[in-house]
Design a protein around this motif. Structure first.
Motif, PDB file in Angstrom:
ATOM      1  N   GLN A   9      31.602 -37.896  11.955  1.00 40.87           N
ATOM      2  CA  GLN A   9      30.017 -37.081  11.740  1.00 40.87           C
ATOM      3  C   GLN A   9      29.378 -38.099  12.521  1.00 40.87           C
ATOM      4  O   GLN A   9      29.116 -39.161  12.752  1.00 40.87           O
ATOM      5  CB  GLN A   9      29.793 -37.296  10.142  1.00 40.87           C
ATOM      6  N   ARG A  10      28.494 -37.063  13.420  1.00 44.13           N
ATOM      7  CA  ARG A  10      27.568 -38.524  14.186  1.00 44.13           C
ATOM      8  C   ARG A  10      26.018 -38.006  14.007  1.00 44.13           C
ATOM      9  O   ARG A  10      25.619 -36.737  13.525  1.00 44.13           O
ATOM     10  CB  ARG A  10      28.173 -38.051  16.334  1.00 44.13           C
ATOM     11  N   ALA A  11      25.438 -39.107  13.475  1.00 41.35           N
ATOM     12  CA  ALA A  11      24.161 -39.461  13.269  1.00 41.35           C
ATOM     13  C   ALA A  11      23.345 -38.763  14.633  1.00 41.35           C
ATOM     14  O   ALA A  11      23.718 -39.286  15.367  1.00 41.35           O
ATOM     15  CB  ALA A  11      23.983 -40.613  12.543  1.00 41.35           C
ATOM     16  N   ALA A  12      22.344 -37.660  14.116  1.00 40.30           N
ATOM     17  CA  ALA A  12      21.009 -37.246  15.582  1.00 40.30           C
ATOM     18  C   ALA A  12      20.616 -39.048  15.884  1.00 40.30           C
ATOM     19  O   ALA A  12      20.394 -39.729  14.612  1.00 40.30           O
ATOM     20  CB  ALA A  12      20.324 -36.390  14.541  1.00 40.30           C
ATOM     21  N   SER A  13      20.141 -39.183  16.774  1.00 40.66           N
ATOM     22  CA  SER A  13      19.378 -40.353  17.863  1.00 40.66           C
ATOM     23  C   SER A  13      18.676 -39.627  18.418  1.00 40.66           C
ATOM     24  O   SER A  13      18.689 -38.541  19.067  1.00 40.66           O
ATOM     25  CB  SER A  13      20.097 -41.175  17.682  1.00 40.66           C
ATOM     26  N   ILE A  88      19.680 -36.461  20.510  1.00 41.38           N
ATOM     27  CA  ILE A  88      20.873 -35.878  20.688  1.00 41.38           C
ATOM     28  C   ILE A  88      20.813 -35.644  19.221  1.00 41.38           C
ATOM     29  O   ILE A  88      21.267 -36.556  18.323  1.00 41.38           O
ATOM     30  CB  ILE A  88      21.517 -37.527  20.740  1.00 41.38           C
ATOM     31  N   PRO A  89      21.550 -34.229  18.939  1.00 45.99           N
ATOM     32  CA  PRO A  89      22.200 -33.761  18.109  1.00 45.99           C
ATOM     33  C   PRO A  89      23.090 -34.609  16.964  1.00 45.99           C
ATOM     34  O   PRO A  89      23.877 -35.034  18.085  1.00 45.99           O
ATOM     35  CB  PRO A  89      22.017 -32.445  18.057  1.00 45.99           C
ATOM     36  N   GLY A  90      23.180 -34.099  15.728  1.00 40.43           N
ATOM     37  CA  GLY A  90      24.095 -34.845  15.076  1.00 40.43           C
ATOM     38  C   GLY A  90      25.634 -33.728  15.151  1.00 40.43           C
ATOM     39  O   GLY A  90      24.667 -32.689  15.395  1.00 40.43           O
ATOM     40  N   GLY A  91      26.214 -34.308  13.909  1.00 40.83           N
ATOM     41  CA  GLY A  91      27.920 -33.228  14.546  1.00 40.83           C
ATOM     42  C   GLY A  91      29.110 -33.638  14.010  1.00 40.83           C
ATOM     43  O   GLY A  91      29.236 -34.975  14.225  1.00 40.83           O
ATOM     44  N   ILE A 148      36.367 -41.156  24.340  1.00 42.80           N
ATOM     45  CA  ILE A 148      35.821 -39.666  24.870  1.00 42.80           C
ATOM     46  C   ILE A 148      35.447 -39.198  23.500  1.00 42.80           C
ATOM     47  O   ILE A 148      36.414 -39.274  22.929  1.00 42.80           O
ATOM     48  CB  ILE A 148      36.929 -39.279  25.886  1.00 42.80           C
ATOM     49  N   VAL A 149      34.140 -38.318  23.716  1.00 40.72           N
ATOM     50  CA  VAL A 149      33.673 -37.934  22.501  1.00 40.72           C
ATOM     51  C   VAL A 149      33.165 -36.613  23.359  1.00 40.72           C
ATOM     52  O   VAL A 149      32.570 -35.928  23.739  1.00 40.72           O
ATOM     53  CB  VAL A 149      32.120 -38.659  22.738  1.00 40.72           C
ATOM     54  N   GLN A 150      33.844 -35.504  21.816  1.00 43.07           N
ATOM     55  CA  GLN A 150      33.781 -34.418  22.292  1.00 43.07           C
ATOM     56  C   GLN A 150      33.246 -33.478  21.037  1.00 43.07           C
ATOM     57  O   GLN A 150      33.712 -33.352  20.207  1.00 43.07           O
ATOM     58  CB  GLN A 150      34.691 -33.339  22.255  1.00 43.07           C
ATOM     59  N   PRO A 151      31.936 -33.014  20.606  1.00 42.99           N
ATOM     60  CA  PRO A 151      30.926 -31.990  19.704  1.00 42.99           C
ATOM     61  C   PRO A 151      31.989 -30.846  19.405  1.00 42.99           C
ATOM     62  O   PRO A 151      31.989 -30.292  20.319  1.00 42.99           O
ATOM     63  CB  PRO A 151      29.992 -31.852  20.134  1.00 42.99           C
ATOM     64  N   PHE A 152      31.496 -30.837  18.061  1.00 47.20           N
ATOM     65  CA  PHE A 152      32.348 -29.602  17.798  1.00 47.20           C
ATOM     66  C   PHE A 152      31.812 -28.689  16.597  1.00 47.20           C
ATOM     67  O   PHE A 152      31.730 -29.469  15.982  1.00 47.20           O
ATOM     68  CB  PHE A 152      34.387 -29.912  18.080  1.00 47.20           C
ATOM     69  N   ARG A 153      32.584 -27.283  16.902  1.00 46.99           N
ATOM     70  CA  ARG A 153      32.303 -26.643  15.578  1.00 46.99           C
ATOM     71  C   ARG A 153      33.895 -26.195  15.072  1.00 46.99           C
ATOM     72  O   ARG A 153      34.243 -25.619  16.023  1.00 46.99           O
ATOM     73  CB  ARG A 153      31.477 -25.679  14.751  1.00 46.99           C
ATOM     74  N   LEU A 154      34.380 -25.415  13.850  1.00 53.10           N
ATOM     75  CA  LEU A 154      35.265 -24.556  13.926  1.00 53.10           C
ATOM     76  C   LEU A 154      35.408 -23.086  13.974  1.00 53.10           C
ATOM     77  O   LEU A 154      33.784 -22.869  13.906  1.00 53.10           O
ATOM     78  CB  LEU A 154      35.594 -24.980  12.606  1.00 53.10           C
ATOM     79  N   ASP A 155      35.855 -23.330  14.748  1.00 53.87           N
ATOM     80  CA  ASP A 155      36.085 -21.558  15.034  1.00 53.87           C
ATOM     81  C   ASP A 155      35.996 -20.516  13.821  1.00 53.87           C
ATOM     82  O   ASP A 155      36.666 -20.548  12.713  1.00 53.87           O
ATOM     83  CB  ASP A 155      36.838 -20.717  15.049  1.00 53.87           C
ATOM     84  N   ALA A 156      34.880 -19.912  13.227  1.00 52.71           N
ATOM     85  CA  ALA A 156      33.876 -18.949  12.131  1.00 52.71           C
ATOM     86  C   ALA A 156      35.403 -18.680  11.474  1.00 52.71           C
ATOM     87  O   ALA A 156      35.413 -18.822  10.170  1.00 52.71           O
ATOM     88  CB  ALA A 156      32.625 -18.259  12.091  1.00 52.71           C
TER      89      ALA A 156
END
Length: 164
Positions: A9-13, A88-91, A148-156
């Motif tokens: 979980q990356r904090a926003a900054s 930079i959004p978190g997530g 190597i960082v890839q922000p993601f969300r789960l497919d609903a």
């Protein structure tokens, strides 16, 4: 090469950054200059990086790259026109830790893409690299360490919680 995709979980900054478009042959020189300029600017306004340097890349069909590079910072402050402060959004992020030089990174990016597909995840923005131990820290490419960082969300439809 890493065999594990880590989920964090990356904090926003905020981040102090520079952006340009250039051919791959000019990347290393531009990155070195960018990190020096940003560090000098931060010092001139009484600030310092709150983490290691990073860079985001977007490749064009003609082989050139859009590059944004910089450092995370603790809070917003005035840039100087060349250096801007962005949010930079978190997530959630998927991370592969790569040890070694740039030439073997393609396999790590592929590993992240395969992880996204197999876990029904969707990239929420482009990937970026965090240089834990870069060429400026350790001259031996084998000792360099890059996240190597890839922000993601789960497919609903597939994001249902797992139950017993």
């Amino acid at each position: 090469m890493s065999s594990t995709v880590l989920i964090r979980q990356r904090a926003a900054s905020f981040a102090a950054t520079r952006t340009t478009t250039l051919p791959v042959a000019e990347l290393a020189e531009w990155l070195g200059l960018t990190y020096r300029r940003i560090a000098d600017h931060l010092a001139s306004v009484g600030r310092r990086p709150s983490g290691p340097p990073f860079a985001r890349y977007h490749r064009h069909d003609d082989g050139r790259f859009d590059v944004t590079a910089g450092f995370p910072v603790d809070d917003r402050f005035a840039g100087n026109g060349d250096i801007v402060v962005e949010w930079i959004p978190g997530g959630r992020v998927a991370v592969v830790q790569h040890r070694g030089g740039d030439e073997a990174m393609v396999a790590e990016y592929r590993r992240l893409a395969e992880w996204l597909m197999s876990h029904h995840a969707i990239a929420s923005s482009g990937p970026y690299e965090v240089y834990r131990k870069g060429p400026g820290d350790v001259p031996d490419p084998a000792a360099q360490l890059t996240d190597i960082v890839q922000p993601f969300r789960l497919d609903a439809p597939h994001a249902r919680p797992k139950g017993p």
